[in-house]
Design an enzyme around this catalytic site. Structure first.
Site, PDB file in Angstrom:
ATOM      1  N   GLY A 137      -0.452   8.585  -0.652  1.00  0.00           N
ATOM      2  CA  GLY A 137      -0.311   9.669  -1.618  1.00  0.00           C
ATOM      3  C   GLY A 137       0.965  10.474  -1.494  1.00  0.00           C
ATOM      4  O   GLY A 137       1.606  10.791  -2.503  1.00  0.00           O
ATOM      5  N   LYS A 189       0.863  -1.179   0.000  1.00  0.00           N
ATOM      6  CA  LYS A 189       0.000   0.000   0.000  1.00  0.00           C
ATOM      7  C   LYS A 189       0.900   1.229   0.000  1.00  0.00           C
ATOM      8  O   LYS A 189       1.749   1.388   0.877  1.00  0.00           O
ATOM      9  CB  LYS A 189      -0.926  -0.013   1.218  1.00  0.00           C
ATOM     10  CG  LYS A 189      -1.891   1.174   1.242  1.00  0.00           C
ATOM     11  CD  LYS A 189      -1.361   2.323   2.060  1.00  0.00           C
ATOM     12  CE  LYS A 189      -2.221   3.561   1.923  1.00  0.00           C
ATOM     13  NZ  LYS A 189      -1.817   4.647   2.850  1.00  0.00           N
TER      14      LYS A 189
END
Length: 250
Positions: free
Chosen positions: A12, A9
């Protein structure tokens, strides 16, 4: 040899500043026979889009409150910008990648988490593993933008940590790796190599884990509850702190 599968994962802020170390580590994993799925967020890119449209950035309980107007910014930032950029970069680095969006082909099927409170935010019900397995079998890395779709065809925003955990559980992945801007969990000024769930909770209570690290650790514990063996909180070298459940003596 057993095929090991891991879900990475990438948040941003990390996404905007990926270094050669990340791509080197990823290439090494793939060379060693590991299969990789990437799930990404895109917070800074979303905030930029909201700012351009004069829309507020609203968060509650670490979840982005997503009105229909906000959702259109989220989709543009995640699908058209963040996902496209990451796939292009991976391919340029010699890592074959396929861009996907959780709302396409009912890849990530959701129901509304709490429409009244959070708006267009999804709670994951099912992940279409068949599609991901086909891409993995073709030797490519699936790269998933964290959006989902309801049974009625409504697109929804999903917390990227949650999307990664649910995808990993559906694929029976051995680990989830949260790629962050730090080298792992610091406890009293030292990086911890391994921490059990009990130790993680104790560190939060004692104030050793604080601030922005708390949501990451809570996301890690949620993943462990999905029967994933270990969750890593790492920097871009993909080495850091391993979080795991205690093994109960029988």
């Amino acid at each position: 040899m057993e095929n090991l599968l891991s879900v990475l994962k990438i948040g941003g802020s990390t996404l905007e500043n990926l270094q050669p170390a990340f791509f080197n580590s990823l290439r090494n994993k793939i060379r060693n026979g590991e299969k990789i799925v990437i799930v990404h967020g895109g917070g800074p890119e979303i905030n930029k889009k909201l700012q351009e449209k004069g829309l507020p950035v609203q968060m509650e309980d670490g979840i982005r409150i997503t009105s229909p107007d906000t959702l259109s910014c989220v989709k543009e930032a995640l699908k058209d910008i963040a996902n496209t950029k990451l796939v292009k970069r991976l391919n340029k680095e010699g890592i074959q990648a396929a861009g996907l969006c959780g709302s396409d082909n009912t890849l990530i099927q959701c129901e509304f988490l709490d429409e009244e409170k959070y708006g267009c935010v999804g709670k994951v019900k099912k992940v279409n593993t068949e599609l991901l397995e086909k891409i993995l079998e073709s030797g490519k890395v699936p790269v998933i933008a964290s959006l989902g779709v309801t049974e009625n065809g409504d697109e929804v925003n999903i917390n990227a940590d949650t999307a990664a955990g649910e995808t990993a559980a559906a694929l029976s992945a051995v680990s989830v790796c949260f790629v962050t801007d730090i080298s792992g969990i610091q406890v009293e000024g030292q990086k911890a190599d391994r921490l059990t769930v009990t130790q993680l909770k104790q560190c939060i209570n004692d104030g050793h884990i604080y601030g922005g690290m708390i949501p990451k650790v809570e996301a890690a514990m949620k993943c462990l509850n999905l029967n994933i063996d270990e969750v890593l909180i790492t920097d871009q070298t993909l080495s850091g702190t391993c979080c795991y459940k205690e093994v109960l003596a029988i």
